[in-house]
Design an enzyme around this catalytic site. Structure first.
Site, PDB file in Angstrom:
ATOM      1  N   TRP A 124       0.820  -1.213   0.000  1.00 40.41           N
ATOM      2  CA  TRP A 124       0.000   0.000   0.000  1.00 40.41           C
ATOM      3  C   TRP A 124       0.857   1.269   0.000  1.00 40.41           C
ATOM      4  O   TRP A 124       0.327   2.357   0.112  1.00 40.41           O
ATOM      5  CB  TRP A 124      -0.937   0.004   1.207  1.00 40.41           C
ATOM      6  CG  TRP A 124      -1.908  -1.136   1.221  1.00 40.41           C
ATOM      7  CD1 TRP A 124      -3.152  -1.176   0.656  1.00 40.41           C
ATOM      8  CD2 TRP A 124      -1.712  -2.430   1.822  1.00 40.41           C
ATOM      9  NE1 TRP A 124      -3.735  -2.390   0.866  1.00 40.41           N
ATOM     10  CE2 TRP A 124      -2.879  -3.188   1.580  1.00 40.41           C
ATOM     11  CE3 TRP A 124      -0.666  -3.018   2.541  1.00 40.41           C
ATOM     12  CZ2 TRP A 124      -3.028  -4.500   2.036  1.00 40.41           C
ATOM     13  CZ3 TRP A 124      -0.799  -4.323   2.983  1.00 40.41           C
ATOM     14  CH2 TRP A 124      -1.969  -5.051   2.733  1.00 40.41           C
ATOM     15  N   ASP A 125       2.179   1.139  -0.091  1.00 43.84           N
ATOM     16  CA  ASP A 125       3.094   2.284  -0.018  1.00 43.84           C
ATOM     17  C   ASP A 125       2.954   3.012   1.312  1.00 43.84           C
ATOM     18  O   ASP A 125       2.979   4.235   1.376  1.00 43.84           O
ATOM     19  CB  ASP A 125       2.851   3.251  -1.188  1.00 43.84           C
ATOM     20  CG  ASP A 125       3.970   4.292  -1.317  1.00 43.84           C
ATOM     21  OD1 ASP A 125       5.033   4.108  -0.707  1.00 43.84           O
ATOM     22  OD2 ASP A 125       3.760   5.304  -2.023  1.00 43.84           O
ATOM     23  N   TRP A 126       2.805   2.242   2.381  1.00 46.91           N
ATOM     24  CA  TRP A 126       2.677   2.814   3.710  1.00 46.91           C
ATOM     25  C   TRP A 126       4.028   2.795   4.431  1.00 46.91           C
ATOM     26  O   TRP A 126       4.167   2.250   5.532  1.00 46.91           O
ATOM     27  CB  TRP A 126       1.606   2.080   4.512  1.00 46.91           C
ATOM     28  CG  TRP A 126       0.220   2.558   4.198  1.00 46.91           C
ATOM     29  CD1 TRP A 126      -0.146   3.767   3.709  1.00 46.91           C
ATOM     30  CD2 TRP A 126      -1.010   1.819   4.371  1.00 46.91           C
ATOM     31  NE1 TRP A 126      -1.501   3.856   3.565  1.00 46.91           N
ATOM     32  CE2 TRP A 126      -2.061   2.671   3.962  1.00 46.91           C
ATOM     33  CE3 TRP A 126      -1.321   0.546   4.823  1.00 46.91           C
ATOM     34  CZ2 TRP A 126      -3.399   2.283   3.996  1.00 46.91           C
ATOM     35  CZ3 TRP A 126      -2.654   0.170   4.852  1.00 46.91           C
ATOM     36  CH2 TRP A 126      -3.679   1.010   4.451  1.00 46.91           C
ATOM     37  N   LYS A 180       1.770   6.440   7.877  1.00 40.78           N
ATOM     38  CA  LYS A 180       0.822   6.854   6.846  1.00 40.78           C
ATOM     39  C   LYS A 180      -0.560   6.253   7.088  1.00 40.78           C
ATOM     40  O   LYS A 180      -1.555   6.776   6.598  1.00 40.78           O
ATOM     41  CB  LYS A 180       1.327   6.436   5.465  1.00 40.78           C
ATOM     42  CG  LYS A 180       2.513   7.220   4.947  1.00 40.78           C
ATOM     43  CD  LYS A 180       2.838   6.782   3.524  1.00 40.78           C
ATOM     44  CE  LYS A 180       4.041   7.503   2.962  1.00 40.78           C
ATOM     45  NZ  LYS A 180       4.328   7.081   1.568  1.00 40.78           N
TER      46      LYS A 180
END
Length: 791
Positions: A473-475, A497
């Site tokens: 999730w690109d967290w 994030k």
């Protein structure tokens, strides 16, 4: 005959025209409402659309019954709006603005109609609807200015913490632990409204498409240091803002130009000669004799992966550091394509070491430059240790003919360190690409989206804590870890994030606030997988609530209807909904901007409050196969060589037809969190609607909307939190205890970074300084550094 002419005059035909327009508005409501209902959504729009068509046609035929139908529909709309959104201006706006305006038109049409059995009832229904709708909209506007504020006394009681000496702002987060707490109270909640501009400096930075000013200035003694997006370092007089010196590394601007700050180092001789810190109310004693060349140094990194050591007094390069004052940070990295690896965050000067991570180009290819973290001597620039999470056997330079492990998670944000414990805390990101992870190595899986504590002396791992398992999730962990002393013990606060706040014992990494592994949605795209559980803090998530169709937004009912349809078409099962395969996109919230971002938070040491900004910006995610690539790799077969990525993710921010956000405001919030009692004490919108409006026009409305911004806050012992990173151009001051807006000063352009504050050792005056180069989502750019002080 004359009566007929009057009835059929201009007024008659205008009434017919507007009646038909009302009927026409009903057509898209019926079409969209039918689609929404078929997707399982609200039946309101379908019913309202039918009512508008019938009512509009009847009014065009001069039948008062049509006006009555509209009036009853308007009253029903008000009841529905209150049931869905409550008495809150921004949610009410798209539900009531259009219907109320049309209700006024219907009133005028009805007044011109021949008296009949339904005319009086129509006038009453529409009159009540218009008055009620206008009353709700106008009456709810004042509430937006105090919404989310705490009542006096709601925050934890103030502790007996003396302000103490002001000291310097010599780290990115003021202190080594990144607390962003200044023990200064000259400017306080009682007098902050009197702040005025003390001085303004212009850096001369030329506009560049890739520039974004994210700088937090640094202050040492009588000098303030700033850096521009292209890494020009400038020294300014702390009281006047006049330039002392400038160093230009002559970098070639690229597509992603950033400089969040510079580091500072003193030799042992300089530390021994340093005067005692100045008190907050009186000027300091005269400074000692000037130190030798480079006894005090500014450490700067650049967007072309170099590190400079500059004499703090003159800006000259330090001849004993690296090669003529420069260290090439590409050593041991192997091939580095232009723009694929460089430094954007502040170098971390921990004792006599400079600890460096790096930013890498996301989502372009596998095997990008390594995420290795390295420590260099602040004296000589020599490499002291390296932490290559892909190969722990590499502790300095890689063996001849090899490189640091490519494609590993990187540390693009700013570490924090605890000198007493001898630990540095690294916030890690992900192995690229962000939304596809079946190719990742086992070690990458262990360290992505984590905080890792390393021994400052050796670079060896002490402990780690992961905030997301198999992050697709690109967290990344974007914020500098915050080292603070709490009632629970010495803590490291990890901001994410995801909007989750994790509180760990900074000695061991053991959670001080309980963390629970909870089941999360499954059903990843073919060839991918997601973890069955994820960690959740006992502190409620901030700006990460579960979305619903009712929280979709727009400026008008049609706008909101379109956004509701978008929501219903996307797969959404709450946080951790897996990225959607091609043709079946999913909704991710929080989006990849956060939640929290690199601006981090600030710590109110007097109240024990964490103060943190967040972003409310969902996004749709659709995985698309990159043409010409082989079949996806199995999870147990990571690639050993470079290659093109297998899947790319299309990320879109859901917008309505008028280019307004599909999620109801606020778009950004500032929250105060009581960590011990695990609750949000207050939460207020950040920024106004001044720079926003339909079709990307400026509305000029100074109503609290809550806007996008990634820069952070600072907090002082005077009970004030300062923040500037919004899309409207203001530096704002908030009451630490209640969240009340105490003051705002208009900047020449918006700001993207974090402000800072200090007390001048010459005059004893407290300044608040912010670098203003323009907000990310606005066209107005600049090159300003602005200082505020009391008259």
């Amino acid at each position: 005959m004359s009566e007929t002419r009057t009835r059929r005059g201009v007024g008659y035909w205008l009434a017919v025209l507007f009646s038909l327009i009302i009927a026409a508005v009903g057509v898209p409501l019926v079409l969209g409402g039918f689609q929404l209902t078929s997707l399982g959504g609200s039946p309101y729009y379908l019913a309202a659309g039918v009512a508008l068509i019938v009512g509009g046609v009847l009014m065009a035929m001069r039948r008062p019954l049509g006006a009555l139908i509209y009036g009853l529909t308007l009253l029903a709309t008000i009841v529905w709006a209150l049931a869905e959104s409550g008495v809150s201006f921004w949610p009410l706006l798209p539900r009531l603005d259009g219907p109320v305006v049309l209700g006024i038109v219907v009133l005028l049409i009805t007044l011109g109609m021949v008296r009949g059995r339904w005319r009086t009832a129509a006038l009453v229904a529409n009159g009540l609807g218009v008055l009620a709708g206008l009353g709700l909209l106008l009456g709810s506007i004042p509430l937006t200015y105090s919404q989310g504020q705490a009542k006096a006394g709601a925050a934890p009681a103030a502790k007996a913490v003396a302000a103490g000496p002001a000291g310097d702002w010599r780290y990115y987060g003021r202190d080594a632990g990144g607390s962003r707490f200044a023990p200064i109270e000259q400017i306080n909640a009682g007098n902050v409204e009197n702040l005025k501009v003390a001085w303004t400096f212009r850096t001369g930075e030329k506009p560049n498409r890739g520039n974004e000013d994210q700088n937090t200035p640094m202050q040492i003694g009588d000098t303030v240091y700033v850096c521009t997006p292209t890494n020009v370092v400038i020294a300014l007089d702390a009281d006047t803002g006049k330039q002392k010196w400038r160093h230009d590394p002559k970098v070639r601007p690229g597509f992603w130009n950033r400089c969040r700050g510079v580091g500072y180092y003193e030799t042992a001789a300089a530390r021994a000669a340093a005067p005692a810190p100045a008190p907050t109310t009186t000027p300091a004693a005269p400074a000692p004799a000037a130190p030798g060349l480079c006894d005090r140094r500014i450490i700067s990194t650049t967007i072309d992966a170099r590190m400079f050591a500059l004499d703090a007094a003159t800006g000259q390069r330090c001849p004993t550091f690296g090669q003529g004052g420069v260290v090439d940070l590409k050593g041991g990295m192997g091939e580095v394509k232009r723009g694929f690896y460089f430094q954007t965050s502040t170098p971390t000067v921990a004792g006599d070491r400079v600890i460096i991570g790096g930013w890498v180009m996301d989502n372009r290819e596998l095997g990008e430059p390594s995420g290795v973290v390295r420590a260099f001597s602040a004296e000589t620039g020599e490499l002291i240790w390296a932490w290559d999470l892909g190969n722990p056997e590499i502790t300095k330079l890689p063996p001849e003919g090899q490189t640091y492990t490519r494609g590993t998670p990187n540390v693009w944000s700013t570490p924090a360190f605890d000198e007493a414990l001898g630990l540095v805390y690294l916030p890690t990101g992900n192995a690229t690409p962000d939304y596809w992870g079946s190719h990742r190595s086992a070690r990458s899986e262990q360290y992505s989206s984590s905080v890792v504590a390393l021994d400052i002396a050796t670079g060896r791992e002490r402990w780690k804590f992961q905030t997301v398992h198999h992050d697709v999730w690109d967290w990344d962990v974007p914020a500098q870890p915050m080292l603070v002393d709490t009632a629970m013990g010495p803590a490291v606060i990890v901001l994410t994030k995801r909007g989750q706040v994790f509180v760990l014992d900074r000695r061991t990494g053991v959670p001080l606030v309980p963390v629970e592994e909870r089941p999360v949605p499954q059903g990843a795209a073919p060839g991918e997988w997601v973890a069955p559980t994820q960690p959740f803090s006992a502190i409620p998530g901030i700006s990460s609530e579960r979305l619903t169709e009712a929280t979709m937004w727009g400026v008008t009912p049609l706008d909101q209807l379109a956004c509701r349809i978008v929501f219903r078409k996307l797969r959404y099962e709450g946080e951790f909904t897996p990225p959607g395969p091609e043709g079946k996109p999913s909704l991710q919230y929080p989006g990849n901007a956060g939640g929290m971002n690199w601006g981090s938070g600030s710590w109110d040491a007097k109240r024990g409050l964490l103060i943190v900004p967040t972003i409310r910006l969902p996004q749709s995610v659709e995985l698309k196969r990159v043409k010409g690539n082989p079949a996806q790799l199995a999870p147990d077969r990571p690639p050993q060589s470079r290659g093109a990525i297998l899947y790319k993710a299309d990320n879109d921010r859901p917008l309505g037809p008028l280019k307004t956000p599909c999620l109801e405001p606020p778009g950004g919030e500032l929250s105060a969190v009581d960590l011990v009692n695990r609750k949000v004490v207050w939460q207020v919108p950040l920024g106004t609607a001044e720079m926003h409006g339909p079709l990307e026009m400026k509305s000029g409305l100074k109503i609290p909307l809550g806007t996008f911004g990634v820069g952070g806050p600072i907090t002082t012992a005077g009970g004030v939190t300062f923040h500037a990173a919004t899309t409207d151009p203001y530096l704002r001051a908030y009451d630490n205890a209640t969240g009340k807006l105490l003051w705002q000063g208009r900047l020449p352009v918006g700001a993207g970074g974090t402000p800072m504050t200090y007390v001048s050792p010459k005059t004893g005056k407290q300044y608040v300084v912010v670098s203003a180069g323009g907000a990310r989502q606005t066209q107005e750019k600049g090159d300003y550094v602005v200082a505020y002080a009391l008259p």
